[in-house]
Design an enzyme around this catalytic site. Structure first.
Site, PDB file in Angstrom:
ATOM      1  N   GLN A  11       0.827  -1.223   0.000  1.00  0.00           N
ATOM      2  CA  GLN A  11       0.000   0.000   0.000  1.00  0.00           C
ATOM      3  C   GLN A  11       0.855   1.264   0.000  1.00  0.00           C
ATOM      4  O   GLN A  11       0.672   2.160  -0.818  1.00  0.00           O
ATOM      5  CB  GLN A  11      -0.854   0.059   1.266  1.00  0.00           C
ATOM      6  CG  GLN A  11      -1.927  -0.965   1.403  1.00  0.00           C
ATOM      7  CD  GLN A  11      -2.904  -0.519   2.472  1.00  0.00           C
ATOM      8  OE1 GLN A  11      -3.788   0.293   2.221  1.00  0.00           O
ATOM      9  NE2 GLN A  11      -2.756  -1.043   3.670  1.00  0.00           N
ATOM     10  N   LEU A  12       1.799   1.320   0.930  1.00  0.00           N
ATOM     11  CA  LEU A  12       2.642   2.514   1.018  1.00  0.00           C
ATOM     12  C   LEU A  12       3.569   2.609  -0.184  1.00  0.00           C
ATOM     13  O   LEU A  12       3.732   3.685  -0.777  1.00  0.00           O
ATOM     14  CB  LEU A  12       3.451   2.491   2.328  1.00  0.00           C
ATOM     15  CG  LEU A  12       4.430   3.645   2.497  1.00  0.00           C
ATOM     16  CD1 LEU A  12       3.700   5.000   2.492  1.00  0.00           C
ATOM     17  CD2 LEU A  12       5.244   3.488   3.785  1.00  0.00           C
ATOM     18  N   TYR A  62       5.733  -7.602   7.157  1.00  0.00           N
ATOM     19  CA  TYR A  62       4.703  -8.636   7.314  1.00  0.00           C
ATOM     20  C   TYR A  62       3.568  -7.927   8.040  1.00  0.00           C
ATOM     21  O   TYR A  62       3.756  -7.441   9.155  1.00  0.00           O
ATOM     22  CB  TYR A  62       5.248  -9.804   8.147  1.00  0.00           C
ATOM     23  CG  TYR A  62       4.277 -10.949   8.272  1.00  0.00           C
ATOM     24  CD1 TYR A  62       4.483 -12.140   7.563  1.00  0.00           C
ATOM     25  CD2 TYR A  62       3.148 -10.865   9.086  1.00  0.00           C
ATOM     26  CE1 TYR A  62       3.586 -13.202   7.671  1.00  0.00           C
ATOM     27  CE2 TYR A  62       2.245 -11.907   9.190  1.00  0.00           C
ATOM     28  CZ  TYR A  62       2.472 -13.075   8.488  1.00  0.00           C
ATOM     29  OH  TYR A  62       1.583 -14.117   8.593  1.00  0.00           O
ATOM     30  N   TYR A 126       2.896  -9.658  16.000  1.00  0.00           N
ATOM     31  CA  TYR A 126       3.159  -8.573  15.050  1.00  0.00           C
ATOM     32  C   TYR A 126       3.625  -7.322  15.801  1.00  0.00           C
ATOM     33  O   TYR A 126       4.657  -6.725  15.463  1.00  0.00           O
ATOM     34  CB  TYR A 126       1.903  -8.267  14.236  1.00  0.00           C
ATOM     35  CG  TYR A 126       1.964  -6.973  13.452  1.00  0.00           C
ATOM     36  CD1 TYR A 126       2.597  -6.913  12.217  1.00  0.00           C
ATOM     37  CD2 TYR A 126       1.379  -5.800  13.952  1.00  0.00           C
ATOM     38  CE1 TYR A 126       2.658  -5.718  11.497  1.00  0.00           C
ATOM     39  CE2 TYR A 126       1.435  -4.610  13.246  1.00  0.00           C
ATOM     40  CZ  TYR A 126       2.068  -4.569  12.022  1.00  0.00           C
ATOM     41  OH  TYR A 126       2.139  -3.381  11.318  1.00  0.00           O
ATOM     42  N   LYS A 130       7.272  -5.330  15.627  1.00  0.00           N
ATOM     43  CA  LYS A 130       7.450  -3.956  15.139  1.00  0.00           C
ATOM     44  C   LYS A 130       8.348  -3.183  16.108  1.00  0.00           C
ATOM     45  O   LYS A 130       9.191  -2.396  15.679  1.00  0.00           O
ATOM     46  CB  LYS A 130       6.096  -3.244  14.956  1.00  0.00           C
ATOM     47  CG  LYS A 130       5.235  -3.779  13.826  1.00  0.00           C
ATOM     48  CD  LYS A 130       5.913  -3.811  12.465  1.00  0.00           C
ATOM     49  CE  LYS A 130       6.013  -2.469  11.794  1.00  0.00           C
ATOM     50  NZ  LYS A 130       6.573  -2.589  10.408  1.00  0.00           N
TER      51      LYS A 130
HETATM   52  N1  LIG Z   1      -1.656  -1.646   7.272  1.00  0.00           N
HETATM   53  C1  LIG Z   1      -1.813  -0.997   8.416  1.00  0.00           C
HETATM   54  O1  LIG Z   1      -2.929  -0.783   8.916  1.00  0.00           O
HETATM   55  C2  LIG Z   1      -0.608  -0.486   9.161  1.00  0.00           C
HETATM   56  C3  LIG Z   1      -0.797   0.176  10.372  1.00  0.00           C
HETATM   57  C4  LIG Z   1       0.318   0.660  11.038  1.00  0.00           C
HETATM   58  C5  LIG Z   1       1.575   0.487  10.504  1.00  0.00           C
HETATM   59  N2  LIG Z   1       1.729  -0.169   9.329  1.00  0.00           N
HETATM   60  C6  LIG Z   1       3.092  -0.325   8.784  1.00  0.00           C
HETATM   61  O2  LIG Z   1       3.172   0.428   7.587  1.00  0.00           O
HETATM   62  C7  LIG Z   1       4.113  -0.170   6.708  1.00  0.00           C
HETATM   63  C8  LIG Z   1       3.515  -0.324   5.327  1.00  0.00           C
HETATM   64  O3  LIG Z   1       2.347  -1.132   5.425  1.00  0.00           O
HETATM   65  P1  LIG Z   1       1.511  -1.575   4.146  1.00  0.00           P
HETATM   66  O4  LIG Z   1       0.089  -1.708   4.579  1.00  0.00           O
HETATM   67  O5  LIG Z   1       1.857  -0.692   2.992  1.00  0.00           O
HETATM   68  O6  LIG Z   1       2.110  -3.043   3.918  1.00  0.00           O
HETATM   69  P2  LIG Z   1       1.720  -4.085   2.768  1.00  0.00           P
HETATM   70  O7  LIG Z   1       0.682  -3.522   1.865  1.00  0.00           O
HETATM   71  O8  LIG Z   1       1.498  -5.398   3.438  1.00  0.00           O
HETATM   72  O9  LIG Z   1       3.077  -4.147   1.919  1.00  0.00           O
HETATM   73  C9  LIG Z   1       4.248  -4.747   2.376  1.00  0.00           C
HETATM   74  C10 LIG Z   1       5.066  -5.141   1.158  1.00  0.00           C
HETATM   75  O10 LIG Z   1       6.287  -5.743   1.611  1.00  0.00           O
HETATM   76  C11 LIG Z   1       6.533  -6.887   0.803  1.00  0.00           C
HETATM   77  N3  LIG Z   1       7.450  -7.822   1.450  1.00  0.00           N
HETATM   78  C12 LIG Z   1       7.149  -8.872   2.261  1.00  0.00           C
HETATM   79  N4  LIG Z   1       8.266  -9.539   2.605  1.00  0.00           N
HETATM   80  C13 LIG Z   1       9.309  -8.898   2.001  1.00  0.00           C
HETATM   81  C14 LIG Z   1      10.704  -9.119   1.951  1.00  0.00           C
HETATM   82  N5  LIG Z   1      11.261 -10.139   2.617  1.00  0.00           N
HETATM   83  N6  LIG Z   1      11.475  -8.280   1.230  1.00  0.00           N
HETATM   84  C15 LIG Z   1      10.914  -7.263   0.550  1.00  0.00           C
HETATM   85  N7  LIG Z   1       9.585  -6.996   0.542  1.00  0.00           N
HETATM   86  C16 LIG Z   1       8.789  -7.811   1.255  1.00  0.00           C
HETATM   87  C17 LIG Z   1       5.143  -7.457   0.606  1.00  0.00           C
HETATM   88  O11 LIG Z   1       5.136  -8.412  -0.435  1.00  0.00           O
HETATM   89  P3  LIG Z   1       4.022  -9.609  -0.367  1.00  0.00           P
HETATM   90  O12 LIG Z   1       2.702  -8.953  -0.428  1.00  0.00           O
HETATM   91  O13 LIG Z   1       4.387 -10.420  -1.567  1.00  0.00           O
HETATM   92  O14 LIG Z   1       4.266 -10.317   0.939  1.00  0.00           O
HETATM   93  C18 LIG Z   1       4.362  -6.190   0.272  1.00  0.00           C
HETATM   94  O15 LIG Z   1       4.480  -5.846  -1.102  1.00  0.00           O
HETATM   95  C19 LIG Z   1       4.513  -1.491   7.378  1.00  0.00           C
HETATM   96  O16 LIG Z   1       5.731  -1.321   8.053  1.00  0.00           O
HETATM   97  C20 LIG Z   1       3.419  -1.743   8.382  1.00  0.00           C
HETATM   98  O17 LIG Z   1       3.858  -2.521   9.478  1.00  0.00           O
HETATM   99  C21 LIG Z   1       0.669  -0.646   8.629  1.00  0.00           C
END
Ligand SMILES: NC(=O)c1ccc[n+]([C@@H]2O[C@H](COP(=O)([O-])OP(=O)(O)OC[C@H]3O[C@@H](n4cnc5c(N)ncnc54)[C@H](OP(=O)(O)O)[C@@H]3O)[C@@H](O)[C@H]2O)c1
Length: 283
Positions: A11-12, A62, A126, A130
């Site tokens: 997403q980001l 993750y 999780y 973090k």
């Molecule tokens: N989503 C929320 O509500 C939320 C809230 C607070 C904080 N955050 C933080 O915000 C950040 C961005 O979140 P997001 O929602 O954009 O995450 P996301 O959509 O799950 O995207 C994470 C990306 O990282 C990839 N990835 C997984 N394992 C990897 C590896 N070993 N090497 C390289 N890339 C890898 C994933 O690929 P695959 O899809 O193929 O696994 C996916 O494309 C994260 O740090 C998350 O913890 C998120």
């Protein structure tokens, strides 16, 4: 400046890709796990050696909070070892690291609005990973920005907004928890804040909170989503005890964004206008 983005298909990551054309002065290198697996130190080192990025944005993670309870090893590899590897390489190559963390790290039993000095006490695999990921970054490099965000959503991937739109169009009524309070974060706003930090490049390293402005419940959020789209599905507010999840969810996700505004001059949009912006992009 060369900017490396990991996890660029998330997403980001996709939101940063979308904004990148507005930042033509930067040379972006977008990678996801196929191009750069952050859990492999050798791969990370080779990549840094070859490309010598000035900044690395770690958008890889993750993020399946409940599944992490069963996939502990994989979760920890991506959320702890991954950022550690990036921090080691960043330190070695004099790159600056922007790592994304979560409001889940705080002691969410507290009733206070949390600032960056508030106590941490993450609950669940999780959330704990973090915090450990943050600590690894802080141990391995001094030149880091760690951004704790909350309730991330976007036009990409799976998130609360898209789930509500899907269910609202399928069902006559849904139940949504109303006792967890926090702030949604539109990924485009977070992406913009990150690119502003890089533009500023003022070396005010450290921990920063970032979410949209305003505190609401998930129930309030769903009401606004349906109102915006004229969706005629009844929303029944329920307490969290009536919606059990494998991993615990924080009741209090309210963060102060004073530090990022004061130190870095980041302007933060209100949640409702950002939701409108996002909904315009979801058809
Ligand atoms: N989503 C929320 O509500 C939320 C809230 C607070 C904080 N955050 C933080 O915000 C950040 C961005 O979140 P997001 O929602 O954009 O995450 P996301 O959509 O799950 O995207 C994470 C990306 O990282 C990839 N990835 C997984 N394992 C990897 C590896 N070993 N090497 C390289 N890339 C890898 C994933 O690929 P695959 O899809 O193929 O696994 C996916 O494309 C994260 O740090 C998350 O913890 C998120």
């Amino acid at each position: 400046m060369k900017i490396l983005i990991t996890g660029a298909n998330g997403q980001l990551g996709k939101s940063i890709q979308l904004l990148s054309s507005l930042y033509s002065k930067f040379d972006f290198i977008f990678t996801d796990v196929d191009q750069l697996d952050i859990t492999k130190l050798e791969e990370v080192n080779e990549f840094f050696n070859l490309h010598k990025p000035d900044f690395c944005i770690n958008a890889a993670a993750y993020t399946q909070v409940d599944k992490a309870e069963d996939e502990v090893e994989l979760n920890n590899l991506i959320n702890i070892t991954g950022p550690k590897n990036l921090a080691i390489a960043s330190h070695q190559h004099h790159s600056k690291l922007i790592h994304i963390s979560s409001e889940y790290v705080y002691n969410n039993d507290s009733k206070d609005i949390m600032n960056e000095d508030s106590p941490t006490s993450p609950k669940g695999v999780y959330a704990q990973s973090k915090l450990k990921g943050e600590i690894e970054v802080q141990n391995e490099t001094g030149q880091y920005y760690i951004i704790r965000t909350s309730w991330l959503y976007s036009e990409f991937g799976n998130n609360f907004v898209k789930t509500m739109l899907r269910l609202g169009n399928q069902l006559n009524s849904i139940r949504v928890v109303d006792d967890q309070i926090g702030s949604p974060t539109y990924a485009t706003d977070l992406a913009e804040a990150i690119l502003q930090i890089i533009t500023l490049n003022n070396d005010k390293f450290g921990l920063y909170n970032y979410s949209n402005e305003g505190f609401i419940s998930w129930y309030d959020f769903s009401v606004e989503i349906f109102k915006n789209r004229n969706i005629n599905c009844k929303i029944i507010p329920i307490p969290s005890v009536d919606y059990p999840t494998k991993a615990p969810r924080p009741f209090n996700s309210r963060m102060s964004k004073e530090k990022i505004s004061n130190n870095l001059g980041i302007e933060i949009p209100k949640w409702k206008s950002s939701l409108e912006d996002c909904l315009k992009k979801i058809h």
